[in-house]
Design a protein around this motif. Structure first.
Motif, PDB file in Angstrom:
ATOM      1  N   ILE A   1      -4.826  -2.941   8.798  1.00 35.98           N
ATOM      2  CA  ILE A   1      -3.531  -2.517   8.246  1.00 35.98           C
ATOM      3  C   ILE A   1      -3.761  -1.663   7.011  1.00 35.98           C
ATOM      4  O   ILE A   1      -3.158  -0.603   6.852  1.00 35.98           O
ATOM      5  N   ALA A   2      -4.639  -2.098   6.134  1.00 38.89           N
ATOM      6  CA  ALA A   2      -4.920  -1.332   4.911  1.00 38.89           C
ATOM      7  C   ALA A   2      -5.442   0.056   5.258  1.00 38.89           C
ATOM      8  O   ALA A   2      -4.998   1.056   4.690  1.00 38.89           O
ATOM      9  N   ALA A   3      -6.375   0.152   6.190  1.00 34.28           N
ATOM     10  CA  ALA A   3      -6.938   1.451   6.575  1.00 34.28           C
ATOM     11  C   ALA A   3      -5.881   2.351   7.195  1.00 34.28           C
ATOM     12  O   ALA A   3      -5.878   3.557   6.974  1.00 34.28           O
ATOM     13  N   ARG A   4      -4.962   1.775   7.947  1.00 34.36           N
ATOM     14  CA  ARG A   4      -3.905   2.571   8.576  1.00 34.36           C
ATOM     15  C   ARG A   4      -3.053   3.269   7.516  1.00 34.36           C
ATOM     16  O   ARG A   4      -2.737   4.434   7.624  1.00 34.36           O
ATOM     17  N   TYR A   5      -2.689   2.547   6.467  1.00 31.26           N
ATOM     18  CA  TYR A   5      -1.844   3.145   5.439  1.00 31.26           C
ATOM     19  C   TYR A   5      -2.618   4.074   4.520  1.00 31.26           C
ATOM     20  O   TYR A   5      -2.051   4.956   3.908  1.00 31.26           O
ATOM     21  N   LYS A   6      -3.913   3.882   4.469  1.00 29.73           N
ATOM     22  CA  LYS A   6      -4.762   4.792   3.693  1.00 29.73           C
ATOM     23  C   LYS A   6      -4.910   6.106   4.440  1.00 29.73           C
ATOM     24  O   LYS A   6      -5.175   7.135   3.844  1.00 29.73           O
ATOM     25  N   GLY A   7      -4.747   6.058   5.759  1.00 22.84           N
ATOM     26  CA  GLY A   7      -4.885   7.263   6.569  1.00 22.84           C
ATOM     27  C   GLY A   7      -6.300   7.437   7.088  1.00 22.84           C
ATOM     28  O   GLY A   7      -6.772   8.540   7.265  1.00 22.84           O
ATOM     29  N   ALA A   8      -7.006   6.315   7.332  1.00 20.72           N
ATOM     30  CA  ALA A   8      -8.380   6.394   7.825  1.00 20.72           C
ATOM     31  C   ALA A   8      -8.405   7.021   9.215  1.00 20.72           C
ATOM     32  O   ALA A   8      -7.510   6.816  10.020  1.00 20.72           O
TER      33      ALA A   8
ATOM     34  N   GLY B   1      -9.083   7.786  13.043  1.00 20.86           N
ATOM     35  CA  GLY B   1      -9.211   6.971  14.233  1.00 20.86           C
ATOM     36  C   GLY B   1      -8.197   5.847  14.348  1.00 20.86           C
ATOM     37  O   GLY B   1      -8.178   5.135  15.327  1.00 20.86           O
ATOM     38  N   LEU B   2      -7.341   5.654  13.354  1.00 28.31           N
ATOM     39  CA  LEU B   2      -6.334   4.607  13.427  1.00 28.31           C
ATOM     40  C   LEU B   2      -4.956   5.245  13.573  1.00 28.31           C
ATOM     41  O   LEU B   2      -4.714   6.337  13.066  1.00 28.31           O
ATOM     42  N   PRO B   3      -4.071   4.567  14.284  1.00 29.33           N
ATOM     43  CA  PRO B   3      -2.742   5.140  14.506  1.00 29.33           C
ATOM     44  C   PRO B   3      -1.906   5.135  13.246  1.00 29.33           C
ATOM     45  O   PRO B   3      -2.183   4.401  12.295  1.00 29.33           O
ATOM     46  N   GLU B   4      -0.892   5.953  13.226  1.00 30.79           N
ATOM     47  CA  GLU B   4       0.080   5.928  12.134  1.00 30.79           C
ATOM     48  C   GLU B   4       0.864   4.625  12.247  1.00 30.79           C
ATOM     49  O   GLU B   4       0.955   4.042  13.319  1.00 30.79           O
ATOM     50  N   PRO B   5       1.455   4.142  11.156  1.00 29.01           N
ATOM     51  CA  PRO B   5       2.240   2.919  11.233  1.00 29.01           C
ATOM     52  C   PRO B   5       3.299   3.001  12.312  1.00 29.01           C
ATOM     53  O   PRO B   5       3.985   3.997  12.442  1.00 29.01           O
ATOM     54  N   GLY B   6       3.374   1.944  13.137  1.00 27.29           N
ATOM     55  CA  GLY B   6       4.350   1.897  14.217  1.00 27.29           C
ATOM     56  C   GLY B   6       3.883   2.607  15.483  1.00 27.29           C
ATOM     57  O   GLY B   6       4.522   2.531  16.501  1.00 27.29           O
ATOM     58  N   GLY B   7       2.739   3.282  15.438  1.00 30.79           N
ATOM     59  CA  GLY B   7       2.233   3.994  16.596  1.00 30.79           C
ATOM     60  C   GLY B   7       1.405   3.095  17.493  1.00 30.79           C
ATOM     61  O   GLY B   7       1.058   1.982  17.131  1.00 30.79           O
ATOM     62  N   ALA B   8       1.093   3.585  18.654  1.00 25.44           N
ATOM     63  CA  ALA B   8       0.265   2.821  19.590  1.00 25.44           C
ATOM     64  C   ALA B   8      -1.204   2.989  19.197  1.00 25.44           C
ATOM     65  O   ALA B   8      -1.634   4.076  18.835  1.00 25.44           O
ATOM     66  N   GLY B   9      -1.934   1.926  19.274  1.00 30.34           N
ATOM     67  CA  GLY B   9      -3.349   1.945  18.928  1.00 30.34           C
ATOM     68  C   GLY B   9      -4.210   2.377  20.088  1.00 30.34           C
ATOM     69  O   GLY B   9      -3.742   2.492  21.221  1.00 30.34           O
ATOM     70  N   PRO B  10      -5.498   2.633  19.843  1.00 36.84           N
ATOM     71  CA  PRO B  10      -6.414   2.993  20.913  1.00 36.84           C
ATOM     72  C   PRO B  10      -6.556   1.836  21.912  1.00 36.84           C
ATOM     73  O   PRO B  10      -6.444   0.699  21.541  1.00 36.84           O
ATOM     74  N   ARG B  11      -6.808   2.154  23.146  1.00 35.38           N
ATOM     75  CA  ARG B  11      -6.992   1.128  24.178  1.00 35.38           C
ATOM     76  C   ARG B  11      -8.436   1.060  24.574  1.00 35.38           C
ATOM     77  O   ARG B  11      -9.182   1.894  24.568  1.00 35.38           O
TER      78      ARG B  11
ATOM     79  N   PHE C   1       0.840  -1.191   0.000  1.00 32.35           N
ATOM     80  CA  PHE C   1       0.000   0.000   0.000  1.00 32.35           C
ATOM     81  C   PHE C   1       0.875   1.241   0.000  1.00 32.35           C
ATOM     82  O   PHE C   1       1.897   1.273   0.674  1.00 32.35           O
ATOM     83  N   ARG C   2       0.457   2.264  -0.716  1.00 31.55           N
ATOM     84  CA  ARG C   2       1.105   3.577  -0.655  1.00 31.55           C
ATOM     85  C   ARG C   2      -0.004   4.601  -0.539  1.00 31.55           C
ATOM     86  O   ARG C   2      -0.820   4.757  -1.440  1.00 31.55           O
ATOM     87  N   GLY C   3      -0.062   5.300   0.608  1.00 37.46           N
ATOM     88  CA  GLY C   3      -1.103   6.294   0.849  1.00 37.46           C
ATOM     89  C   GLY C   3      -0.722   7.660   0.315  1.00 37.46           C
ATOM     90  O   GLY C   3       0.431   7.939   0.016  1.00 37.46           O
ATOM     91  N   PHE C   4      -1.722   8.543   0.205  1.00 36.88           N
ATOM     92  CA  PHE C   4      -1.483   9.894  -0.297  1.00 36.88           C
ATOM     93  C   PHE C   4      -0.667  10.733   0.673  1.00 36.88           C
ATOM     94  O   PHE C   4      -0.018  11.685   0.278  1.00 36.88           O
ATOM     95  N   ALA C   5      -0.661  10.367   1.964  1.00 37.75           N
ATOM     96  CA  ALA C   5       0.100  11.121   2.966  1.00 37.75           C
ATOM     97  C   ALA C   5       1.561  10.690   3.009  1.00 37.75           C
ATOM     98  O   ALA C   5       2.310  11.131   3.863  1.00 37.75           O
ATOM     99  N   GLY C   6       1.969   9.802   2.092  1.00 43.10           N
ATOM    100  CA  GLY C   6       3.350   9.348   2.068  1.00 43.10           C
ATOM    101  C   GLY C   6       3.590   8.088   2.875  1.00 43.10           C
ATOM    102  O   GLY C   6       4.711   7.601   2.937  1.00 43.10           O
TER     103      GLY C   6
END
Length: 82
Positions: free
Chosen positions: A63-70, A72-82, A29-34
């Motif tokens: 994973i797909a939504a994270r790279y799309k930049g959806a 409510g989801l963390p950036e790659p490598g970031g901590a997710g919601p608890r 995946f390659r998102g528009f935000a880089g």
């Protein structure tokens, strides 16, 4: 697709059954935000003789939504919601 700057599927192996083909591989995946990343996939193609008549796609949509930049989801490598 308008949702992605780039997306590609790379099958790594195929298993043939009497009425289906299972493809295992990796999606990039390659998102528009880089952002960019990969996720494993399993695609099941249903066949009738030599024609594909259906498909089921199994991928990690979080994973797909994270790279799309959806939202409510963390950036790659970031901590997710608890």
């Amino acid at each position: 697709s308008d949702a992605w700057a780039g997306i590609s599927h790379a099958p790594l192996s195929f298993l043939r059954g009497p009425d289906h083909v299972l493809a295992l591989g990796r999606t990039t995946f390659r998102g528009f935000a880089g952002t960019s990343g990969t996720a494993d996939f399993a695609h099941v193609w249903f066949v009738d003789q030599e024609s594909i008549i259906g498909v089921r796609v199994f991928e990690d949509t979080a994973i797909a939504a994270r790279y799309k930049g959806a939202a409510g989801l963390p950036e790659p490598g970031g901590a997710g919601p608890r």
